[in-house]
Write a protein that holds these residues in place. Structure first.
Motif, PDB file in Angstrom:
ATOM      1  N   ARG A  66     -23.068 -50.034 -92.036  1.00 51.49           N
ATOM      2  CA  ARG A  66     -23.866 -50.658 -90.981  1.00 51.49           C
ATOM      3  C   ARG A  66     -24.612 -49.539 -90.273  1.00 51.49           C
ATOM      4  O   ARG A  66     -24.017 -48.745 -89.537  1.00 51.49           O
ATOM      5  CB  ARG A  66     -22.966 -51.444 -90.027  1.00 51.49           C
ATOM      6  CG  ARG A  66     -22.394 -52.709 -90.689  1.00 51.49           C
ATOM      7  CD  ARG A  66     -21.303 -53.362 -89.880  1.00 51.49           C
ATOM      8  NE  ARG A  66     -20.108 -52.529 -89.761  1.00 51.49           N
ATOM      9  CZ  ARG A  66     -19.157 -52.439 -90.689  1.00 51.49           C
ATOM     10  NH1 ARG A  66     -19.254 -53.116 -91.806  1.00 51.49           N
ATOM     11  NH2 ARG A  66     -18.105 -51.666 -90.502  1.00 51.49           N
ATOM     12  N   LEU A  67     -25.921 -49.488 -90.507  1.00 52.56           N
ATOM     13  CA  LEU A  67     -26.674 -48.289 -90.163  1.00 52.56           C
ATOM     14  C   LEU A  67     -28.092 -48.629 -89.726  1.00 52.56           C
ATOM     15  O   LEU A  67     -28.726 -49.528 -90.273  1.00 52.56           O
ATOM     16  CB  LEU A  67     -26.735 -47.387 -91.410  1.00 52.56           C
ATOM     17  CG  LEU A  67     -27.587 -46.141 -91.383  1.00 52.56           C
ATOM     18  CD1 LEU A  67     -27.078 -45.133 -90.360  1.00 52.56           C
ATOM     19  CD2 LEU A  67     -27.606 -45.515 -92.780  1.00 52.56           C
ATOM     20  N   VAL A  68     -28.574 -47.868 -88.734  1.00 53.14           N
ATOM     21  CA  VAL A  68     -29.979 -47.905 -88.329  1.00 53.14           C
ATOM     22  C   VAL A  68     -30.472 -46.463 -88.376  1.00 53.14           C
ATOM     23  O   VAL A  68     -29.822 -45.570 -87.836  1.00 53.14           O
ATOM     24  CB  VAL A  68     -30.153 -48.466 -86.895  1.00 53.14           C
ATOM     25  CG1 VAL A  68     -31.614 -48.405 -86.469  1.00 53.14           C
ATOM     26  CG2 VAL A  68     -29.610 -49.877 -86.800  1.00 53.14           C
ATOM     27  N   LYS A 107     -53.588 -46.739 -87.672  1.00 56.40           N
ATOM     28  CA  LYS A 107     -53.930 -47.046 -89.056  1.00 56.40           C
ATOM     29  C   LYS A 107     -52.814 -46.645 -90.014  1.00 56.40           C
ATOM     30  O   LYS A 107     -52.718 -47.184 -91.098  1.00 56.40           O
ATOM     31  CB  LYS A 107     -55.216 -46.330 -89.452  1.00 56.40           C
ATOM     32  CG  LYS A 107     -56.448 -46.863 -88.757  1.00 56.40           C
ATOM     33  CD  LYS A 107     -57.691 -46.157 -89.253  1.00 56.40           C
ATOM     34  CE  LYS A 107     -58.945 -46.711 -88.658  1.00 56.40           C
ATOM     35  NZ  LYS A 107     -59.126 -46.462 -87.254  1.00 56.40           N
ATOM     36  N   ARG A 108     -51.990 -45.666 -89.629  1.00 54.65           N
ATOM     37  CA  ARG A 108     -50.943 -45.144 -90.520  1.00 54.65           C
ATOM     38  C   ARG A 108     -49.560 -45.611 -90.075  1.00 54.65           C
ATOM     39  O   ARG A 108     -49.240 -45.569 -88.905  1.00 54.65           O
ATOM     40  CB  ARG A 108     -50.987 -43.615 -90.541  1.00 54.65           C
ATOM     41  CG  ARG A 108     -52.295 -43.089 -91.122  1.00 54.65           C
ATOM     42  CD  ARG A 108     -52.318 -41.578 -91.212  1.00 54.65           C
ATOM     43  NE  ARG A 108     -51.220 -41.101 -92.033  1.00 54.65           N
ATOM     44  CZ  ARG A 108     -50.616 -39.931 -91.845  1.00 54.65           C
ATOM     45  NH1 ARG A 108     -51.003 -39.118 -90.892  1.00 54.65           N
ATOM     46  NH2 ARG A 108     -49.612 -39.569 -92.621  1.00 54.65           N
ATOM     47  N   SER A 109     -48.759 -46.009 -91.034  1.00 56.97           N
ATOM     48  CA  SER A 109     -47.378 -46.427 -90.773  1.00 56.97           C
ATOM     49  C   SER A 109     -46.457 -45.261 -91.107  1.00 56.97           C
ATOM     50  O   SER A 109     -45.998 -45.118 -92.244  1.00 56.97           O
ATOM     51  CB  SER A 109     -47.019 -47.637 -91.630  1.00 56.97           C
ATOM     52  OG  SER A 109     -47.877 -48.704 -91.340  1.00 56.97           O
ATOM     53  N   ILE A 110     -46.200 -44.419 -90.112  1.00 60.54           N
ATOM     54  CA  ILE A 110     -45.367 -43.238 -90.359  1.00 60.54           C
ATOM     55  C   ILE A 110     -44.097 -43.234 -89.513  1.00 60.54           C
ATOM     56  O   ILE A 110     -43.232 -42.380 -89.708  1.00 60.54           O
ATOM     57  CB  ILE A 110     -46.155 -41.926 -90.147  1.00 60.54           C
ATOM     58  CG1 ILE A 110     -46.644 -41.780 -88.709  1.00 60.54           C
ATOM     59  CG2 ILE A 110     -47.311 -41.835 -91.141  1.00 60.54           C
ATOM     60  CD1 ILE A 110     -47.285 -40.441 -88.395  1.00 60.54           C
ATOM     61  N   ASP A 111     -43.979 -44.164 -88.599  1.00 58.87           N
ATOM     62  CA  ASP A 111     -42.787 -44.302 -87.762  1.00 58.87           C
ATOM     63  C   ASP A 111     -42.072 -45.572 -88.217  1.00 58.87           C
ATOM     64  O   ASP A 111     -42.716 -46.599 -88.431  1.00 58.87           O
ATOM     65  CB  ASP A 111     -43.171 -44.410 -86.286  1.00 58.87           C
ATOM     66  CG  ASP A 111     -44.019 -43.229 -85.848  1.00 58.87           C
ATOM     67  OD1 ASP A 111     -43.450 -42.149 -85.653  1.00 58.87           O
ATOM     68  OD2 ASP A 111     -45.250 -43.392 -85.739  1.00 58.87           O
ATOM     69  N   HIS A 112     -40.751 -45.473 -88.362  1.00 63.47           N
ATOM     70  CA  HIS A 112     -40.023 -46.601 -88.943  1.00 63.47           C
ATOM     71  C   HIS A 112     -38.673 -46.794 -88.268  1.00 63.47           C
ATOM     72  O   HIS A 112     -38.081 -45.841 -87.755  1.00 63.47           O
ATOM     73  CB  HIS A 112     -39.779 -46.374 -90.438  1.00 63.47           C
ATOM     74  CG  HIS A 112     -41.003 -45.997 -91.204  1.00 63.47           C
ATOM     75  ND1 HIS A 112     -42.022 -46.891 -91.457  1.00 63.47           N
ATOM     76  CD2 HIS A 112     -41.398 -44.820 -91.735  1.00 63.47           C
ATOM     77  CE1 HIS A 112     -42.981 -46.274 -92.138  1.00 63.47           C
ATOM     78  NE2 HIS A 112     -42.622 -45.018 -92.316  1.00 63.47           N
ATOM     79  N   ILE A 113     -38.184 -48.024 -88.316  1.00 61.74           N
ATOM     80  CA  ILE A 113     -36.796 -48.344 -88.021  1.00 61.74           C
ATOM     81  C   ILE A 113     -36.263 -49.018 -89.283  1.00 61.74           C
ATOM     82  O   ILE A 113     -36.731 -50.091 -89.670  1.00 61.74           O
ATOM     83  CB  ILE A 113     -36.634 -49.292 -86.818  1.00 61.74           C
ATOM     84  CG1 ILE A 113     -37.224 -48.687 -85.554  1.00 61.74           C
ATOM     85  CG2 ILE A 113     -35.144 -49.600 -86.608  1.00 61.74           C
ATOM     86  CD1 ILE A 113     -37.167 -49.617 -84.337  1.00 61.74           C
ATOM     87  N   LEU A 114     -35.316 -48.359 -89.918  1.00 62.95           N
ATOM     88  CA  LEU A 114     -34.708 -48.871 -91.143  1.00 62.95           C
ATOM     89  C   LEU A 114     -33.305 -49.359 -90.816  1.00 62.95           C
ATOM     90  O   LEU A 114     -32.573 -48.699 -90.078  1.00 62.95           O
ATOM     91  CB  LEU A 114     -34.655 -47.775 -92.203  1.00 62.95           C
ATOM     92  CG  LEU A 114     -35.980 -47.052 -92.482  1.00 62.95           C
ATOM     93  CD1 LEU A 114     -35.774 -45.933 -93.482  1.00 62.95           C
ATOM     94  CD2 LEU A 114     -37.030 -48.039 -92.956  1.00 62.95           C
ATOM     95  N   VAL A 115     -32.934 -50.501 -91.364  1.00 62.48           N
ATOM     96  CA  VAL A 115     -31.651 -51.119 -91.050  1.00 62.48           C
ATOM     97  C   VAL A 115     -30.906 -51.416 -92.343  1.00 62.48           C
ATOM     98  O   VAL A 115     -31.502 -51.840 -93.327  1.00 62.48           O
ATOM     99  CB  VAL A 115     -31.862 -52.429 -90.248  1.00 62.48           C
ATOM    100  CG1 VAL A 115     -30.535 -53.107 -89.939  1.00 62.48           C
ATOM    101  CG2 VAL A 115     -32.634 -52.154 -88.965  1.00 62.48           C
ATOM    102  N   GLY A 116     -29.592 -51.201 -92.306  1.00 62.32           N
ATOM    103  CA  GLY A 116     -28.731 -51.542 -93.433  1.00 62.32           C
ATOM    104  C   GLY A 116     -27.459 -52.207 -92.949  1.00 62.32           C
ATOM    105  O   GLY A 116     -26.852 -51.763 -91.974  1.00 62.32           O
ATOM    106  N   GLY A 117     -27.069 -53.287 -93.588  1.00 60.13           N
ATOM    107  CA  GLY A 117     -25.810 -53.948 -93.270  1.00 60.13           C
ATOM    108  C   GLY A 117     -25.821 -54.814 -92.033  1.00 60.13           C
ATOM    109  O   GLY A 117     -24.774 -55.309 -91.608  1.00 60.13           O
ATOM    110  N   MET A 118     -26.980 -54.993 -91.423  1.00 58.84           N
ATOM    111  CA  MET A 118     -27.126 -55.826 -90.226  1.00 58.84           C
ATOM    112  C   MET A 118     -28.484 -56.511 -90.297  1.00 58.84           C
ATOM    113  O   MET A 118     -29.414 -55.975 -90.886  1.00 58.84           O
ATOM    114  CB  MET A 118     -27.034 -54.980 -88.959  1.00 58.84           C
ATOM    115  CG  MET A 118     -25.697 -54.296 -88.763  1.00 58.84           C
ATOM    116  SD  MET A 118     -25.635 -53.256 -87.283  1.00 58.84           S
ATOM    117  CE  MET A 118     -26.525 -51.818 -87.830  1.00 58.84           C
TER     118      MET A 118
END
Length: 148
Positions: A66-68, A107-118
């Motif tokens: 369970r990770l962000v 215009k650029r998507s370089i910042d992210h929030i990635l989620v796993g297990g939730m």
């Protein structure tokens, strides 16, 4: 990392880099079997440096179900080096990707929030005072067994 919840543990790791200063902050919430983690990072500009940093992150985060992971990745999610994160961790490619840079005409998507297990919802950008990036926010839905 600003949080209304008190982390059980916070660790800082130095990312491999020719130029020092890149790192990852890893916060653990809850205990043992109910633990979930939030990692915050800022990756290097070059693809070669990011490849090494992502390999390090993939190993560090591989055992976190369970990770962000959030931050400035300095690349989009389809960059070849990013695939390792999705192959070796619980992180999933988000359903939506929003442009975040530059903030005045993103215009650029370089910042992210990635989620796993939730589950997550309401992925959106916000103006961040004093930044040349838009901030990203989402609602995180913790499983019942992980409720803080």
């Amino acid at each position: 990392l600003l949080s209304r919840l008190q982390p059980a543990r916070i660790e800082h790791f130095v990312l491999p880099s020719r130029i020092p200063g890149r790192g990852v902050l890893l916060a653990q919430f809850s205990e043992a079997g109910n633990a979930w983690h939030v990692a915050v990072t800022h990756l290097s500009l070059s693809a070669a440096a990011r490849r090494v940093q992502i390999a390090y992150l993939s190993e560090l985060l591989a055992d976190k179900p369970r990770l962000v992971l959030m931050g400035d990745f300095n690349c989009d999610l389809l960059a070849p080096e990013m695939s390792r994160l999705f192959q070796h961790t619980s992180l999933q490619v988000p359903d939506i990707v929003l442009p975040t840079f530059p903030s005045w005409a993103a215009k650029r998507s370089i910042d992210h929030i990635l989620v796993g297990g939730m589950a997550s919802a309401n992925y959106q950008t916000h103006i961040a005072a004093g930044s040349d990036h838009l901030a990203i926010a989402l609602d995180l839905e913790l499983p019942d067994s992980v409720t803080p």
